[in-house]
Design an enzyme around this catalytic site. Sequence first.
Site, mmCIF file in Angstrom:
data_model
loop_
_atom_site.group_PDB
_atom_site.id
_atom_site.type_symbol
_atom_site.label_atom_id
_atom_site.label_comp_id
_atom_site.label_asym_id
_atom_site.label_seq_id
_atom_site.Cartn_x
_atom_site.Cartn_y
_atom_site.Cartn_z
ATOM 1 N N CYS A 129 3.102 -3.326 4.009
ATOM 2 C CA CYS A 129 2.246 -2.209 4.396
ATOM 3 C C CYS A 129 2.862 -1.625 5.654
ATOM 4 O O CYS A 129 3.991 -1.990 6.016
ATOM 5 C CB CYS A 129 0.776 -2.632 4.552
ATOM 6 S SG CYS A 129 0.399 -3.763 5.888
ATOM 7 N N HIS A 163 10.086 -23.708 8.665
ATOM 8 C CA HIS A 163 8.998 -24.387 9.372
ATOM 9 C C HIS A 163 7.638 -24.253 8.699
ATOM 10 O O HIS A 163 6.812 -25.155 8.807
ATOM 11 C CB HIS A 163 8.877 -23.851 10.810
ATOM 12 C CG HIS A 163 10.000 -24.298 11.697
ATOM 13 N ND1 HIS A 163 9.963 -24.165 13.068
ATOM 14 C CD2 HIS A 163 11.200 -24.881 11.408
ATOM 15 C CE1 HIS A 163 11.093 -24.646 13.591
ATOM 16 N NE2 HIS A 163 11.868 -25.068 12.604
ATOM 17 N N THR A 195 2.231 -1.857 9.032
ATOM 18 C CA THR A 195 2.522 -2.846 10.082
ATOM 19 C C THR A 195 2.766 -4.239 9.532
ATOM 20 O O THR A 195 3.272 -5.104 10.246
ATOM 21 C CB THR A 195 1.314 -2.976 11.033
ATOM 22 O OG1 THR A 195 0.187 -3.409 10.248
ATOM 23 C CG2 THR A 195 1.003 -1.662 11.725
ATOM 24 N N HIS A 227 7.132 -30.626 9.755
ATOM 25 C CA HIS A 227 6.575 -29.324 9.368
ATOM 26 C C HIS A 227 5.634 -29.453 8.174
ATOM 27 O O HIS A 227 4.686 -28.686 8.045
ATOM 28 C CB HIS A 227 7.703 -28.335 9.071
ATOM 29 C CG HIS A 227 8.589 -28.114 10.253
ATOM 30 N ND1 HIS A 227 8.124 -27.564 11.431
ATOM 31 C CD2 HIS A 227 9.899 -28.421 10.469
ATOM 32 C CE1 HIS A 227 9.107 -27.512 12.311
ATOM 33 N NE2 HIS A 227 10.193 -28.035 11.752
ATOM 34 N N ASP A 233 0.870 -1.173 0.000
ATOM 35 C CA ASP A 233 0.000 0.000 0.000
ATOM 36 C C ASP A 233 0.912 1.230 0.000
ATOM 37 O O ASP A 233 2.140 1.106 -0.208
ATOM 38 C CB ASP A 233 -0.995 -0.024 1.183
ATOM 39 C CG ASP A 233 -0.313 0.176 2.536
ATOM 40 O OD1 ASP A 233 0.931 0.230 2.589
ATOM 41 O OD2 ASP A 233 -1.035 0.276 3.550
HETATM 42 C C1 RB5 Z 1 -1.993 2.573 6.580
HETATM 43 O O1 RB5 Z 1 -2.094 3.738 7.333
HETATM 44 C C2 RB5 Z 1 -1.882 1.351 7.478
HETATM 45 O O2 RB5 Z 1 -3.059 1.147 8.179
HETATM 46 C C3 RB5 Z 1 -1.498 0.134 6.684
HETATM 47 O O3 RB5 Z 1 -0.311 0.376 5.989
HETATM 48 C C4 RB5 Z 1 -1.262 -1.144 7.446
HETATM 49 O O4 RB5 Z 1 -0.407 -0.938 8.533
HETATM 50 C C5 RB5 Z 1 -2.458 -1.914 7.792
HETATM 51 O O5 RB5 Z 1 -2.400 -3.023 8.342
#
Ligand code: RB5
Length: 140
Positions: free
Chosen positions: A65, A98, A67, A133, A8
């Site tokens: 993304c 694994h 997180t 595994h 993203d």
């Molecule tokens: C974007 O702000 C953020 O929510 C996205 O990149 C991600 O971390 C979502 O899981």
Amino acid sequence: MRIGVCSDHAGFEYKDRIISYLLGKGHEVVNYGTNSTESCDYPDYAHALGNAVDSGEVDCGIALCGTGNGMAMTLNKHKKVRAALSWGVALAVLAKEHNNANVLVLPARFISYRMALACIRAWLSTGFEAGRHLRRIEKI
Ligand code: RB5
């Protein structure tokens, strides 16, 4: 290796650099977007990569993304995807040894680019241990 990549807006800059790195290593790369830092919805890109893994259009994938959680949650809805979130080399190695993870998910807002590359290198160069595994991933 034919590798699909997606992100993203939060992962876009790392993705762009990762594509150049992978091409430089001789991999074939398919970019499923996004293609700018403009705010967007990660499921749109995660599903594009997930469909490509399901259909065999790519051998494996890398997704980013902020997180990593949104990408991992969405990708793991796909039947043939085993997406693993990694923020360190040991996690990337174990994700392959694994879990035979076929998509590596990276939290772009929480790791350096250098660490992202270290995870990618480790994951690509590690093999699946199979044995017990294999039995476990077949139960997924
Ligand atoms: C974007 O702000 C953020 O929510 C996205 O990149 C991600 O971390 C979502 O899981």
